[in-house]
Design a protein around this motif. Structure first.
Motif, PDB file in Angstrom:
ATOM      1  N   THR A 180       0.834  -1.206   0.000  1.00  0.00           N
ATOM      2  CA  THR A 180       0.000   0.000   0.000  1.00  0.00           C
ATOM      3  C   THR A 180       0.872   1.261   0.000  1.00  0.00           C
ATOM      4  OG1 THR A 180      -0.158  -0.183   2.423  1.00  0.00           O
ATOM      5  CG2 THR A 180      -1.959  -1.101   1.109  1.00  0.00           C
ATOM      6  N   GLY A 181       2.021   1.215   0.691  1.00  0.00           N
ATOM      7  CA  GLY A 181       2.922   2.357   0.651  1.00  0.00           C
ATOM      8  C   GLY A 181       3.439   2.622  -0.747  1.00  0.00           C
ATOM      9  N   THR A 182       3.729   1.559  -1.487  1.00  0.00           N
ATOM     10  CA  THR A 182       4.193   1.715  -2.870  1.00  0.00           C
ATOM     11  C   THR A 182       3.105   2.334  -3.739  1.00  0.00           C
ATOM     12  OG1 THR A 182       5.643  -0.208  -2.617  1.00  0.00           O
ATOM     13  CG2 THR A 182       5.135   0.498  -4.864  1.00  0.00           C
ATOM     14  N   LEU A 183       1.873   1.897  -3.565  1.00  0.00           N
ATOM     15  CA  LEU A 183       0.766   2.460  -4.341  1.00  0.00           C
ATOM     16  C   LEU A 183       0.575   3.945  -4.035  1.00  0.00           C
ATOM     17  CD1 LEU A 183      -1.859  -0.439  -4.054  1.00  0.00           C
ATOM     18  CD2 LEU A 183      -0.568   0.230  -6.089  1.00  0.00           C
ATOM     19  N   VAL A 184       0.680   4.298  -2.758  1.00  0.00           N
ATOM     20  CA  VAL A 184       0.521   5.710  -2.379  1.00  0.00           C
ATOM     21  C   VAL A 184       1.665   6.546  -2.943  1.00  0.00           C
ATOM     22  CG1 VAL A 184       0.495   7.312  -0.429  1.00  0.00           C
ATOM     23  CG2 VAL A 184      -0.823   5.188  -0.314  1.00  0.00           C
ATOM     24  N   LEU A 185       2.893   6.018  -2.923  1.00  0.00           N
ATOM     25  CA  LEU A 185       4.030   6.771  -3.456  1.00  0.00           C
ATOM     26  C   LEU A 185       3.888   6.998  -4.955  1.00  0.00           C
ATOM     27  CD1 LEU A 185       7.124   5.364  -1.543  1.00  0.00           C
ATOM     28  CD2 LEU A 185       6.011   7.573  -1.276  1.00  0.00           C
ATOM     29  N   HIS A 186       3.401   5.994  -5.677  1.00  0.00           N
ATOM     30  CA  HIS A 186       3.173   6.191  -7.112  1.00  0.00           C
ATOM     31  C   HIS A 186       2.173   7.327  -7.350  1.00  0.00           C
ATOM     32  CE1 HIS A 186       5.509   3.102  -9.080  1.00  0.00           C
ATOM     33  NE2 HIS A 186       5.064   2.171  -8.244  1.00  0.00           N
ATOM     34  N   THR A 187       1.144   7.363  -6.540  1.00  0.00           N
ATOM     35  CA  THR A 187       0.145   8.428  -6.688  1.00  0.00           C
ATOM     36  C   THR A 187       0.736   9.781  -6.320  1.00  0.00           C
ATOM     37  OG1 THR A 187      -1.623   6.855  -6.170  1.00  0.00           O
ATOM     38  CG2 THR A 187      -2.133   9.188  -5.935  1.00  0.00           C
ATOM     39  N   ALA A 188       1.552   9.805  -5.249  1.00  0.00           N
ATOM     40  CA  ALA A 188       2.152  11.065  -4.817  1.00  0.00           C
ATOM     41  C   ALA A 188       3.143  11.602  -5.843  1.00  0.00           C
ATOM     42  CB  ALA A 188       2.838  10.867  -3.467  1.00  0.00           C
TER      43      ALA A 188
ATOM     44  N   PRO B  49       1.591   7.096 -17.330  1.00  0.00           N
ATOM     45  CA  PRO B  49       1.567   6.756 -15.897  1.00  0.00           C
ATOM     46  C   PRO B  49       0.215   7.005 -15.253  1.00  0.00           C
ATOM     47  CG  PRO B  49       2.843   8.756 -16.308  1.00  0.00           C
ATOM     48  CD  PRO B  49       2.561   8.143 -17.637  1.00  0.00           C
ATOM     49  N   HIS B  50      -0.491   8.050 -15.720  1.00  0.00           N
ATOM     50  CA  HIS B  50      -1.781   8.362 -15.107  1.00  0.00           C
ATOM     51  C   HIS B  50      -2.822   7.300 -15.466  1.00  0.00           C
ATOM     52  CE1 HIS B  50       0.447  11.878 -14.380  1.00  0.00           C
ATOM     53  NE2 HIS B  50       0.147  12.543 -15.494  1.00  0.00           N
ATOM     54  N   TRP B  51      -2.881   6.942 -16.745  1.00  0.00           N
ATOM     55  CA  TRP B  51      -3.856   5.932 -17.158  1.00  0.00           C
ATOM     56  C   TRP B  51      -3.489   4.558 -16.626  1.00  0.00           C
ATOM     57  CZ3 TRP B  51      -8.441   7.100 -18.836  1.00  0.00           C
ATOM     58  CH2 TRP B  51      -8.651   8.339 -19.461  1.00  0.00           C
ATOM     59  N   THR B  52      -2.194   4.268 -16.531  1.00  0.00           N
ATOM     60  CA  THR B  52      -1.778   2.979 -15.956  1.00  0.00           C
ATOM     61  C   THR B  52      -2.227   2.876 -14.504  1.00  0.00           C
ATOM     62  OG1 THR B  52       0.156   2.888 -17.405  1.00  0.00           O
ATOM     63  CG2 THR B  52       0.203   1.522 -15.426  1.00  0.00           C
ATOM     64  N   GLY B  53      -2.020   3.934 -13.734  1.00  0.00           N
ATOM     65  CA  GLY B  53      -2.468   3.924 -12.343  1.00  0.00           C
ATOM     66  C   GLY B  53      -3.967   3.766 -12.227  1.00  0.00           C
ATOM     67  N   LEU B  54      -4.707   4.420 -13.131  1.00  0.00           N
ATOM     68  CA  LEU B  54      -6.164   4.317 -13.097  1.00  0.00           C
ATOM     69  C   LEU B  54      -6.615   2.879 -13.341  1.00  0.00           C
ATOM     70  CD1 LEU B  54      -8.863   5.886 -12.961  1.00  0.00           C
ATOM     71  CD2 LEU B  54      -8.738   6.108 -15.454  1.00  0.00           C
ATOM     72  N   ILE B  55      -6.014   2.225 -14.343  1.00  0.00           N
ATOM     73  CA  ILE B  55      -6.393   0.837 -14.658  1.00  0.00           C
ATOM     74  C   ILE B  55      -6.019  -0.105 -13.520  1.00  0.00           C
ATOM     75  CG2 ILE B  55      -5.934  -1.080 -16.231  1.00  0.00           C
ATOM     76  CD1 ILE B  55      -5.515   1.034 -18.442  1.00  0.00           C
TER      77      ILE B  55
ATOM     78  N   ALA C 109      -8.334   0.494 -10.542  1.00  0.00           N
ATOM     79  CA  ALA C 109      -9.688  -0.007 -10.807  1.00  0.00           C
ATOM     80  C   ALA C 109      -9.752  -1.525 -10.691  1.00  0.00           C
ATOM     81  CB  ALA C 109     -10.138   0.443 -12.199  1.00  0.00           C
ATOM     82  N   THR C 110      -8.747  -2.205 -11.246  1.00  0.00           N
ATOM     83  CA  THR C 110      -8.720  -3.670 -11.173  1.00  0.00           C
ATOM     84  C   THR C 110      -8.609  -4.152  -9.732  1.00  0.00           C
ATOM     85  OG1 THR C 110      -7.639  -3.721 -13.333  1.00  0.00           O
ATOM     86  CG2 THR C 110      -7.566  -5.732 -12.016  1.00  0.00           C
ATOM     87  N   ALA C 111      -7.707  -3.532  -8.962  1.00  0.00           N
ATOM     88  CA  ALA C 111      -7.542  -3.924  -7.560  1.00  0.00           C
ATOM     89  C   ALA C 111      -8.789  -3.615  -6.745  1.00  0.00           C
ATOM     90  CB  ALA C 111      -6.333  -3.207  -6.965  1.00  0.00           C
TER      91      ALA C 111
ATOM     92  N   LEU D 121       3.250  -4.067  -7.906  1.00  0.00           N
ATOM     93  CA  LEU D 121       4.266  -4.562  -8.842  1.00  0.00           C
ATOM     94  C   LEU D 121       3.935  -4.144 -10.267  1.00  0.00           C
ATOM     95  CD1 LEU D 121       6.793  -6.275  -9.244  1.00  0.00           C
ATOM     96  CD2 LEU D 121       5.314  -8.282  -9.470  1.00  0.00           C
ATOM     97  N   ALA D 122       2.671  -4.242 -10.647  1.00  0.00           N
ATOM     98  CA  ALA D 122       2.275  -3.860 -12.005  1.00  0.00           C
ATOM     99  C   ALA D 122       2.546  -2.383 -12.260  1.00  0.00           C
ATOM    100  CB  ALA D 122       0.797  -4.176 -12.220  1.00  0.00           C
ATOM    101  N   GLN D 123       2.232  -1.554 -11.284  1.00  0.00           N
ATOM    102  CA  GLN D 123       2.449  -0.118 -11.483  1.00  0.00           C
ATOM    103  C   GLN D 123       3.939   0.223 -11.499  1.00  0.00           C
ATOM    104  OE1 GLN D 123      -0.152   2.098  -8.985  1.00  0.00           O
ATOM    105  NE2 GLN D 123       0.222   4.045 -10.012  1.00  0.00           N
ATOM    106  N   THR D 124       4.728  -0.471 -10.700  1.00  0.00           N
ATOM    107  CA  THR D 124       6.176  -0.226 -10.696  1.00  0.00           C
ATOM    108  C   THR D 124       6.811  -0.652 -12.010  1.00  0.00           C
ATOM    109  OG1 THR D 124       6.227  -0.563  -8.292  1.00  0.00           O
ATOM    110  CG2 THR D 124       8.322  -0.714  -9.476  1.00  0.00           C
TER     111      THR D 124
END
Length: 484
Positions: A325-333, A454-460, A463-465, A441-444
């Motif tokens: 979850t920290g990795t997901l938040v950092l990608h968003t930040a 990067p924005h659309w990748t994060g959105l997909i 949404a999947t998760a 892992l997918a977003q990294t």
């Protein structure tokens, strides 16, 4: 002869007449063992929402499947539970007096925790002059990589440490919880600092010092938060907060910034040490070893729990969940820095809604007469709590000016985080950890390989998760046995 006892011919005078053998009652006249068991357990069976609750009771009474087949003529405890469930009419007697609700909590305390989670971000405002320098090899601002590495290590280690300490607190052994924090918090701070140094490269020493302070703060703050000292932590952060707000109005000298940062950090560390320090007094010894078997056992705990305690590997999934979850938040930040602030502040309402969900499902257990009715109640409660949380997150996000794809991705990440915390609170940590790890892992990988925007990748990915975890919530928490 009058007055004599008549005897059959050939019988000896001293021989008593034979006692007639007792006849076996016909099968139709014997009581049904199932009816007897249903009558004995009628109060519990009548209040059960699902046969699995009855099966759990039968197994706790020590009935094996062989005994069940011999006595009741059914194959196992689940078949017996279903038979008993069908024989007893549902009834849910109202308890005498007000119903006890262990999940009722105040909104103000949860909002305070959300503020405490977010305030350390102001430290970066004060520490900005110490993070100056040329951009690194990843085209990120100076000191970003060590800071991110230290933060990820801190979130991972402290999430696992907090779970272990909470496990000790749940077993009634506050001393063991303090010992685990006393040993684990410094180890986490050291590990975060060492990893930051390993990836520092040409980072300026002042940035490395700031990174070390970050690791130390995360460790000390974990101690205070686990032991319920949010107000003390808020007071310790007040000077730094005031300095950061003042900096937005008028720049402060670097010396004043350093004093405010080090002062707040020192107070937080001292408060944490006070909470886990050895007891004072003549002859007081703070033994870091586990208590010996059978001594100082807390009430309501077994000897094995007191001696062995929660297994350290039991906290590993929670640590990995913190990393994912920290990795997901950092990608968003990295895509929109204010998003991390909004997410952090939303953890206050998120925590309160977790309690509201548990309270509502407890009421649903009392009011639902069938498993299907309880599933409907649970699904409705999940939808209501999730809608309230997303409304709070949306309100916080709109104040930062985030819109469009960033906003949609942030809201979907909010769904992932809240449903993940919900599953984690029920002990279903492996499922949510797996989903979050795959998403992180997918977003990294997409970021490193420059696959897609990067924005659309994060959105997909979000949404999947979110869909996967919502389905997992409905599948697992719709069962009555998950709430007993």
């Amino acid at each position: 002869m009058s007055g004599s006892l008549w005897m059959p011919p050939g019988a000896h005078p001293d021989t008593l007449p034979a006692v007639p053998r007792q006849r076996t009652a016909p099968s139709w006249a014997r009581p049904d063992p199932l009816d007897e068991l249903a009558e004995r357990l009628s109060d519990f069976i009548a209040a059960a929402v699902h046969p699995d609750e009855i099966a759990a009771l039968l197994e706790s009474d020590g009935l094996s499947d062989d005994q069940i087949r011999e006595r009741y003529g059914v194959k196992d405890s689940f078949a017996l539970a279903e038979e008993l469930y069908e024989r007893v009419e549902r009834r849910h007697p109202e308890p005498d007096g007000p119903t006890h609700d262990p999940w009722r909590t105040g909104l103000l305390g949860c909002l305070l925790r959300g503020v405490v989670f977010a305030l350390p971000g102001l430290g970066y405002v004060l520490g900005a002059p110490f993070l100056t320098g040329p951009r690194d090899d990843f085209d990120l601002p100076a000191g970003t990589v060590p800071l991110l590495a230290g933060a990820l290590v801190g979130w991972t280690w402290n999430q696992g440490l907090a779970h272990r300490a909470y496990s000790w607190l749940g077993s009634g052994d506050r001393g063991a919880a303090r010992r685990s924090l006393l040993l684990g918090a410094p180890a986490g701070a050291l590990l975060g600092t060492l990893l930051s140094l390993a990836v520092a490269g040409t980072t300026h020493p002042s940035a490395l010092a700031f990174t070390a302070g970050q690791s130390i703060y995360l460790a000390a703050a974990t101690v205070l938060l686990v032991l319920g000292r949010e107000r003390s932590l808020l007071a310790a952060l007040s000077p730094m907060t005031a300095g950061a707000v003042l900096t937005l109005v008028h720049p402060l000298p670097d010396a004043a910034r350093l004093v405010l940062l080090l002062g707040s950090l020192a107070v937080v560390v001292l408060l944490g040490l006070r909470e886990v320090a050895p007891p004072k007094g003549r002859g007081a010894v703070f033994d870091l070893r586990l208590p010996p078997r059978g001594r100082d056992k807390p009430q309501g705990t077994s000897s094995r729990q007191t001696t062995m305690g929660p297994h350290p590997l039991g906290s590993l999934p929670y640590a990995v969940f913190g990393l994912a979850t920290g990795t997901l938040v950092l990608h968003t930040a990295l895509g929109a820095a204010p998003a991390a602030v909004a997410l952090t502040l939303s953890m206050g309402p998120a925590e309160w809604l977790l309690y509201r969900f548990r309270s509502a499902t407890l009421a649903g257990l009392r009011s639902s007469g069938t498993p299907r009715a309880f599933r409907r109640t649970t699904a409705r409660t999940v939808a209501e709590c999730l809608a309230v949380y997303l409304a709070a997150l949306l309100a916080l996000t709109l104040t930062t000016g985030i819109t469009g794809v960033h906003l949609a991705g942030l809201l979907l990440l909010g769904v992932v985080l809240w449903t993940g915390l919900l599953l984690q609170s029920f002990g279903a940590v492996l499922g949510t950890t797996t989903i979050c790890c795959v998403a992180a892992l997918a977003q990294t990988v997409a970021l490193v390989t420059h696959t897609g925007g990067p924005h659309w990748t994060g959105l997909i990915v979000h949404a999947t998760a979110a869909v996967a975890q919502t389905a997992l919530v409905c599948a697992l928490l719709g069962r009555v046995t998950a709430h007993r």
